[in-house]
Design a protein around this motif. Structure first.
Motif, mmCIF file in Angstrom:
data_model
loop_
_atom_site.group_PDB
_atom_site.id
_atom_site.type_symbol
_atom_site.label_atom_id
_atom_site.label_comp_id
_atom_site.label_asym_id
_atom_site.label_seq_id
_atom_site.Cartn_x
_atom_site.Cartn_y
_atom_site.Cartn_z
ATOM 1 N N ALA A 12 0.836 -1.206 0.000
ATOM 2 C CA ALA A 12 0.000 0.000 0.000
ATOM 3 C C ALA A 12 0.868 1.253 0.000
ATOM 4 O O ALA A 12 1.875 1.328 0.708
ATOM 5 C CB ALA A 12 -0.918 -0.009 1.216
ATOM 6 N N LYS A 15 -1.891 3.770 3.211
ATOM 7 C CA LYS A 15 -2.109 2.535 3.979
ATOM 8 C C LYS A 15 -3.430 2.495 4.733
ATOM 9 O O LYS A 15 -4.014 3.525 5.051
ATOM 10 C CB LYS A 15 -0.953 2.330 4.952
ATOM 11 C CG LYS A 15 0.360 2.212 4.194
ATOM 12 C CD LYS A 15 1.407 1.502 4.966
ATOM 13 C CE LYS A 15 2.734 1.536 4.242
ATOM 14 N NZ LYS A 15 2.840 0.499 3.198
ATOM 15 N N TYR A 16 -3.826 1.275 4.994
ATOM 16 C CA TYR A 16 -5.009 0.973 5.809
ATOM 17 C C TYR A 16 -4.509 0.636 7.197
ATOM 18 O O TYR A 16 -3.732 -0.307 7.356
ATOM 19 C CB TYR A 16 -5.720 -0.205 5.136
ATOM 20 C CG TYR A 16 -6.392 -1.221 6.018
ATOM 21 C CD1 TYR A 16 -7.463 -0.874 6.836
ATOM 22 C CD2 TYR A 16 -5.973 -2.552 5.992
ATOM 23 C CE1 TYR A 16 -8.084 -1.848 7.625
ATOM 24 C CE2 TYR A 16 -6.592 -3.520 6.772
ATOM 25 C CZ TYR A 16 -7.641 -3.160 7.597
ATOM 26 O OH TYR A 16 -8.247 -4.110 8.362
ATOM 27 N N TRP A 17 -4.880 1.420 8.190
ATOM 28 C CA TRP A 17 -4.466 1.113 9.577
ATOM 29 C C TRP A 17 -5.579 1.600 10.500
ATOM 30 O O TRP A 17 -5.540 2.697 11.023
ATOM 31 C CB TRP A 17 -3.118 1.791 9.896
ATOM 32 C CG TRP A 17 -2.482 1.269 11.156
ATOM 33 C CD1 TRP A 17 -2.335 1.941 12.336
ATOM 34 C CD2 TRP A 17 -1.879 -0.022 11.361
ATOM 35 N NE1 TRP A 17 -1.701 1.148 13.266
ATOM 36 C CE2 TRP A 17 -1.405 -0.073 12.693
ATOM 37 C CE3 TRP A 17 -1.700 -1.151 10.542
ATOM 38 C CZ2 TRP A 17 -0.776 -1.194 13.222
ATOM 39 C CZ3 TRP A 17 -1.072 -2.265 11.080
ATOM 40 C CH2 TRP A 17 -0.613 -2.270 12.397
ATOM 41 N N SER A 97 -0.740 -12.747 3.961
ATOM 42 C CA SER A 97 -2.168 -12.941 4.183
ATOM 43 C C SER A 97 -2.979 -12.352 3.018
ATOM 44 O O SER A 97 -4.010 -12.906 2.661
ATOM 45 C CB SER A 97 -2.606 -12.346 5.520
ATOM 46 O OG SER A 97 -2.435 -10.959 5.523
ATOM 47 N N SER A 129 -8.512 -11.082 5.497
ATOM 48 C CA SER A 129 -7.644 -9.979 5.928
ATOM 49 C C SER A 129 -7.966 -8.793 5.035
ATOM 50 O O SER A 129 -8.163 -8.942 3.824
ATOM 51 C CB SER A 129 -6.173 -10.390 5.868
ATOM 52 O OG SER A 129 -5.479 -9.756 4.849
ATOM 53 N N GLY A 130 -8.045 -7.616 5.641
ATOM 54 C CA GLY A 130 -8.505 -6.424 4.918
ATOM 55 C C GLY A 130 -7.742 -6.193 3.622
ATOM 56 O O GLY A 130 -8.328 -5.998 2.550
ATOM 57 N N SER A 131 -6.410 -6.252 3.709
ATOM 58 C CA SER A 131 -5.609 -5.927 2.526
ATOM 59 C C SER A 131 -5.811 -6.959 1.409
ATOM 60 O O SER A 131 -5.500 -6.681 0.248
ATOM 61 C CB SER A 131 -4.140 -5.820 2.901
ATOM 62 O OG SER A 131 -3.714 -7.004 3.531
ATOM 63 N N ARG A 134 -7.700 -6.013 -1.784
ATOM 64 C CA ARG A 134 -7.012 -5.327 -2.894
ATOM 65 C C ARG A 134 -6.257 -6.295 -3.789
ATOM 66 O O ARG A 134 -5.905 -5.947 -4.922
ATOM 67 C CB ARG A 134 -6.035 -4.285 -2.323
ATOM 68 C CG ARG A 134 -6.709 -3.181 -1.491
ATOM 69 C CD ARG A 134 -5.692 -2.124 -1.071
ATOM 70 N NE ARG A 134 -4.549 -2.731 -0.445
ATOM 71 C CZ ARG A 134 -4.099 -2.451 0.796
ATOM 72 N NH1 ARG A 134 -4.695 -1.531 1.530
ATOM 73 N NH2 ARG A 134 -3.040 -3.066 1.273
ATOM 74 N N SER A 175 -1.100 -7.359 12.330
ATOM 75 C CA SER A 175 -1.737 -6.095 11.965
ATOM 76 C C SER A 175 -3.136 -5.954 12.585
ATOM 77 O O SER A 175 -3.540 -4.858 12.958
ATOM 78 C CB SER A 175 -1.791 -5.936 10.453
ATOM 79 O OG SER A 175 -2.265 -7.106 9.866
ATOM 80 N N ARG A 176 -3.849 -7.073 12.731
ATOM 81 C CA ARG A 176 -5.212 -6.974 13.267
ATOM 82 C C ARG A 176 -5.182 -6.407 14.702
ATOM 83 O O ARG A 176 -5.866 -5.436 15.011
ATOM 84 C CB ARG A 176 -5.867 -8.359 13.252
ATOM 85 C CG ARG A 176 -7.334 -8.314 13.609
ATOM 86 C CD ARG A 176 -7.993 -9.662 13.415
ATOM 87 N NE ARG A 176 -8.105 -10.031 12.008
ATOM 88 C CZ ARG A 176 -9.047 -10.848 11.514
ATOM 89 N NH1 ARG A 176 -9.958 -11.358 12.297
ATOM 90 N NH2 ARG A 176 -9.085 -11.145 10.251
ATOM 91 N N MET A 179 -3.554 -2.701 14.764
ATOM 92 C CA MET A 179 -4.389 -1.540 14.370
ATOM 93 C C MET A 179 -5.508 -1.313 15.384
ATOM 94 O O MET A 179 -5.918 -0.181 15.600
ATOM 95 C CB MET A 179 -4.861 -1.632 12.920
ATOM 96 C CG MET A 179 -5.832 -2.682 12.559
ATOM 97 S SD MET A 179 -6.268 -2.553 10.778
ATOM 98 C CE MET A 179 -4.906 -3.366 9.973
ATOM 99 N N MET A 226 1.910 6.469 9.494
ATOM 100 C CA MET A 226 1.272 5.274 10.063
ATOM 101 C C MET A 226 2.106 4.744 11.230
ATOM 102 O O MET A 226 1.584 4.389 12.292
ATOM 103 C CB MET A 226 1.131 4.178 8.996
ATOM 104 C CG MET A 226 0.393 2.946 9.527
ATOM 105 S SD MET A 226 0.492 1.510 8.436
ATOM 106 C CE MET A 226 1.956 0.698 9.078
ATOM 107 N N ASP A 266 5.391 -1.609 5.767
ATOM 108 C CA ASP A 266 4.151 -2.115 6.353
ATOM 109 C C ASP A 266 4.341 -2.354 7.858
ATOM 110 O O ASP A 266 5.313 -1.892 8.430
ATOM 111 C CB ASP A 266 3.724 -3.401 5.638
ATOM 112 C CG ASP A 266 2.923 -3.094 4.368
ATOM 113 O OD1 ASP A 266 2.470 -1.944 4.218
ATOM 114 O OD2 ASP A 266 2.746 -4.017 3.550
#
Ligand code: PMV
Length: 309
Positions: A12, A15-17, A97, A129-131, A134, A175-176, A179, A226, A266
């Protein structure tokens, strides 16, 4: 009853956080990523009358519960035998993931004979997993709500991403959890999310114009912010190793000598340097000489998750 799919992990640039809805895995802010060719995962799903679900990653048995959540959401009630193989070092903690759950969503739907749209497959992958949302469309992808979409194809811009592996072993805080704790305890979290909402339209503009200094500098700022947010959590989340900082300094020195390369990081210690193909040898050579860098992987843009015949 049985299907195999391939997907690539993504990096990313915005980023998604932070999740706005934990149960539904919805992000607080939209993110932008590019799928990377050498970070490839192949997953086979077989559905049948097995006594229990099983999941192996690179021949090691893993907990199948996240995969089961994805299968349940797809309406797949049968037991599953899932075999996943990474073509890159998982032990080094590179994001597996995203590619794993993207390949799983595509293979599971095919094994069950379900006809799903690309958006539905991306939304399914998100539950793992969120990412991973994408990695289903691949290329340059934006994820905002339920699913991600490709905004530019992988051929839009020929860039290189040099990954400097800065430590061995899995990261300590995934990451889960990372965040969640950042969102709950960092005093900077609101500012981070507000910044991501400004960064995304700016990044899309720079990406459309293929402006490397602009997009590279934005990606570096976004990643460092981030980490600033994560560092401000209680307890603090420090994902970096000495080699991480040494790589950041090395890229700064390279830029002042005229080689254009910018870092992103990341939730882990590894540094990913973004540069033009013509500069990739210089960037790779410099990062290889950084003490503590154990491996270098040069990647190019990749497409979305696909079913193997
Ligand atoms: O999707 P997850 O749970 O692996 O979280 C991804 C978090 C980052 O990699 C740090 C950022 C991102 O947008 O990929």
């Amino acid at each position: 009853m049985k299907a195999t799919a391939v997907a690539h992990a993504n990096i990313a640039l915005v980023k998604y956080w932070g999740k706005r809805d934990e149960a539904r895995m919805l992000p607080e802010a939209a993110s932008l990523s590019l799928a990377l060719d050498r970070l490839r995962t192949t997953t086979t799903v077989e559905l049948g009358d097995f006594s229990a679900d099983s999941f192996t990653l690179d021949s090691r048995a893993e907990d199948p519960s996240r995969a089961r959540a994805l299968l349940d959401a797809a309406g797949i009630r049968q037991r599953a035998r899932i075999e996943s193989r990474n073509e890159f070092p998982t032990a080094a903690g590179l994001a597996s993931s995203a590619s794993g759950f993207a390949a799983l969503a595509v293979a599971a739907a095919a094994a069950a004979g379900l006809r799903k749209t690309p958006e539905e497959l991306s939304a399914l992958a998100r539950l793992g997993s969120g990412s991973a949302a994408r990695s289903v469309p691949g290329g340059w992808a934006v994820w905002e709500n339920e699913s991600a979409r490709q905004v530019f194809s992988p051929t839009h811009w020929d860039l290189r991403f040099c990954i400097a592996v800065c430590a061995d072993g899995e990261k300590q805080v995934g990451s889960r959890d990372g965040m969640r704790s950042t969102r709950e305890t960092s005093p900077y979290h609101g500012a981070w999310i507000a910044q991501c909402r400004r960064d995304l339209p700016a990044a899309l503009h720079l990406l459309a114009a293929r402006d490397l200094p602009g997009l590279g500098a934005l990606a570096e700022r976004n990643a460092l912010r981030m980490h600033a947010d994560a560092l401000a959590a209680d307890p603090p989340l420090l994902y970096w190793q000495p080699a991480t900082i040494a790589c950041l300094q090395a890229l700064r020195a390279l830029r002042s000598s005229g080689v254009q390369a910018w870092p992103t990081i990341d939730a882990g210690p590894h540094v990913v340097a973004i540069c033009a193909p013509a500069d990739a040898d210089a960037v790779e050579g410099r990062l290889r000489s950084v003490p503590g860098v154990t491996e270098l992987l040069r990647c190019a843009p990749a497409g979305g998750a696909t079913l193997l015949p």
